[in-house]
Design an enzyme around this catalytic site. Structure first.
Site, PDB file in Angstrom:
ATOM      1  N   HIS A  82      42.109  29.241  46.831  1.00 22.92           N
ATOM      2  CA  HIS A  82      43.062  29.203  44.907  1.00 22.92           C
ATOM      3  C   HIS A  82      43.040  31.177  44.832  1.00 22.92           C
ATOM      4  O   HIS A  82      43.571  31.390  44.270  1.00 22.92           O
ATOM      5  CB  HIS A  82      42.147  28.992  44.208  1.00 22.92           C
ATOM      6  CG  HIS A  82      42.471  27.723  44.196  1.00 22.92           C
ATOM      7  ND1 HIS A  82      42.054  26.342  43.119  1.00 22.92           N
ATOM      8  CD2 HIS A  82      42.890  26.382  44.660  1.00 22.92           C
ATOM      9  CE1 HIS A  82      42.918  24.821  44.013  1.00 22.92           C
ATOM     10  NE2 HIS A  82      43.210  25.294  44.843  1.00 22.92           N
ATOM     11  N   SER A  92      42.151  37.359  41.561  1.00 20.22           N
ATOM     12  CA  SER A  92      42.609  37.579  40.103  1.00 20.22           C
ATOM     13  C   SER A  92      41.885  35.945  39.709  1.00 20.22           C
ATOM     14  O   SER A  92      41.694  36.070  38.479  1.00 20.22           O
ATOM     15  CB  SER A  92      43.762  37.088  40.243  1.00 20.22           C
ATOM     16  OG  SER A  92      44.695  36.376  41.004  1.00 20.22           O
ATOM     17  N   THR A 210      36.245  19.071  55.937  1.00 19.97           N
ATOM     18  CA  THR A 210      35.625  18.176  56.808  1.00 19.97           C
ATOM     19  C   THR A 210      34.588  19.068  55.975  1.00 19.97           C
ATOM     20  O   THR A 210      33.608  18.390  56.490  1.00 19.97           O
ATOM     21  CB  THR A 210      35.554  19.312  57.575  1.00 19.97           C
ATOM     22  OG1 THR A 210      34.788  18.615  58.793  1.00 19.97           O
ATOM     23  CG2 THR A 210      34.952  20.390  58.256  1.00 19.97           C
ATOM     24  N   ASP A 244      33.765  20.579  61.104  1.00 16.41           N
ATOM     25  CA  ASP A 244      33.659  20.273  63.219  1.00 16.41           C
ATOM     26  C   ASP A 244      34.817  19.501  62.816  1.00 16.41           C
ATOM     27  O   ASP A 244      35.745  19.698  61.792  1.00 16.41           O
ATOM     28  CB  ASP A 244      32.404  19.134  63.225  1.00 16.41           C
ATOM     29  CG  ASP A 244      32.754  17.553  61.873  1.00 16.41           C
ATOM     30  OD1 ASP A 244      33.005  17.355  61.635  1.00 16.41           O
ATOM     31  OD2 ASP A 244      32.087  16.653  62.505  1.00 16.41           O
TER      32      ASP A 244
END
Ligand code: HEM
Ligand SMILES: *[C@@H]1O[C@H](CO)[C@@H](O)[C@H](O)[C@H]1NC(C)=O
Length: 323
Positions: A82, A92, A210, A244
């Site tokens: 993000h 930021s 995952t 994985d």
């Protein structure tokens, strides 16, 4: 019957045309300068002289923090993503409100109630300031933490490129445009292509689902009776803690938690873009790892501030002075 089938086939044509346009645009996308310009680039040995303990310090603080909160590593890799998708990887996302100059990105829909781990970043920063004052940027902390989170979940390891400096602004418009779990596939592909990240990058990077947790309000099922909207579930319901390729096998069984995961197989645009890649990664974990590492490095290269641009923040939540 005839009308229905012609309606279906013209819908098919429409979708095909739409996906073809998407594919045609792919070659034309030039993002906005994802690669460092001006000859100076990020490097894995950036702190070899100035702060050789940087990696170990970040790793130790994350290890300590996850004793009481197992989710710390996964929350930190999500922060790096993000961060990089808004103004490039410049820290930021870490800035708090300091109005009117700084409006924090922490309150946009994709971050509000989802972005977490900020106290751990503060602790990492304090430990680094003690070890090598004024050297390690907050943006590099997130990049290092992202690699460490994968490493702690089993593998793969890679040499993180460093040298990013911290930005002095936020970008709310761009933060409001972060990928959403409710985006259709063409939207997700477009949002990645804006940073020169291609179909393979999208499929590989979503493989980060995952591990880590999701609030049931964002899942395909949208919670079950009696669950509150923030109730946590595993993103990978089969091997929730392991990094994985099981995530891709879950998709093949239709069991993705997020709609934005499942669309890589179910969307009308998937067959010509993401589906073959999901199959590849489901069948070959090494292939997934190799591509995940390459895509993480590409994502970490989005518009870094280098050289004399930006600053090294003293406190990850605030710019050093009002600009
Ligand atoms: C296609 C773009 C993506 C979308 C729409 C998306 C969406 C989401 C959503 C909705 C959540 C759950 C948030 C919550 O329940 O509060 C989540 C969690 C997570 N995401 Fe993504 N994501 C995307 C790409 C990525 C990428 C590129 C990475 C990292 C490389 C990543 C890593 C994670 C991790 C590790 C978590 C779990 C965080 C935790 O345990 O706190 N995601 N994502
Ligand atoms: C999920 O369910 C809640 C409560 O019923 C509702 O308010 C919300 O709009 C639903 N979310 C989606 C994405 O459908």
């Amino acid at each position: 019957m005839a009308a229905a089938s012609s309606r279906i086939s013209s819908l098919g044509l429409l979708l095909a045309a739409h996906c073809a346009l998407l594919l045609a645009l792919a070659g034309a996308a030039h993002g906005h300068g994802y690669a460092p310009s001006g000859g100076v680039a990020l490097s894995s040995g950036f702190y070899d002289e100035s702060c050789p303990s940087a990696y170990d310090v970040v790793r130790r603080v994350i290890q300590d923090a996850r004793v009481s909160d197992l989710r710390v590593p996964t929350s930190l890799i999500c922060l790096h993503f993000h961060d990089c998708f808004v103004n490039g990887c410049d820290g930021s996302i870490l800035l708090d409100d300091d109005l009117p100059a700084i409006q924090s990105e922490k309150h946009v829909p994709a971050n509000d109630k989802s972005a977490r781990g900020f106290e751990v970043v503060d602790d990492i920063k304090s430990a680094l300031e003690a070890a090598c004052p004024g050297i390690v940027s907050c943006a590099n902390i997130l990049a290092l933490a992202a690699e460490i989170s994968v490493e702690l979940a089993g593998r793969p390891r890679w040499r993180v490129l460093l040298g990013r400096r911290d930005g002095t602004t936020t970008n709310i418009k761009s933060a409001n445009n972060l990928p959403s779990p409710f985006d259709p596939l063409d939207k997700l592909l477009e949002k990645f292509r804006n940073f020169n990240l291609d179909d393979t990058d999208l499929v590989a990077l979503q493989g980060a689902h995952t591990f880590g947790k999701v609030q049931c309000q964002f899942t395909q099922q949208n919670c079950t009776a009696g669950q509150s909207s923030g109730a946590l579930e595993n993103l990978d319901q089969v091997t929730p803690k392991l990094f994985d390729n099981k995530y891709y096998n879950n998709l093949l069984e239709g069991h993705a938690q997020l709609r934005s995961d499942q669309v890589m197989l179910s969307d009308p645009c998937a067959a010509a873009t993401t589906t073959p890649i999901v199959h590849r990664f489901a069948g070959n974990q090494q292939d997934f790892f190799k591509n995940f590492v390459a895509s993480m490095i590409k994502m970490g290269n989005i518009s870094p501030l280098i050289g004399k641009d930006g600053e090294i923040r003293n406190n990850c939540r605030r710019v050093n002075k009002r600009y």
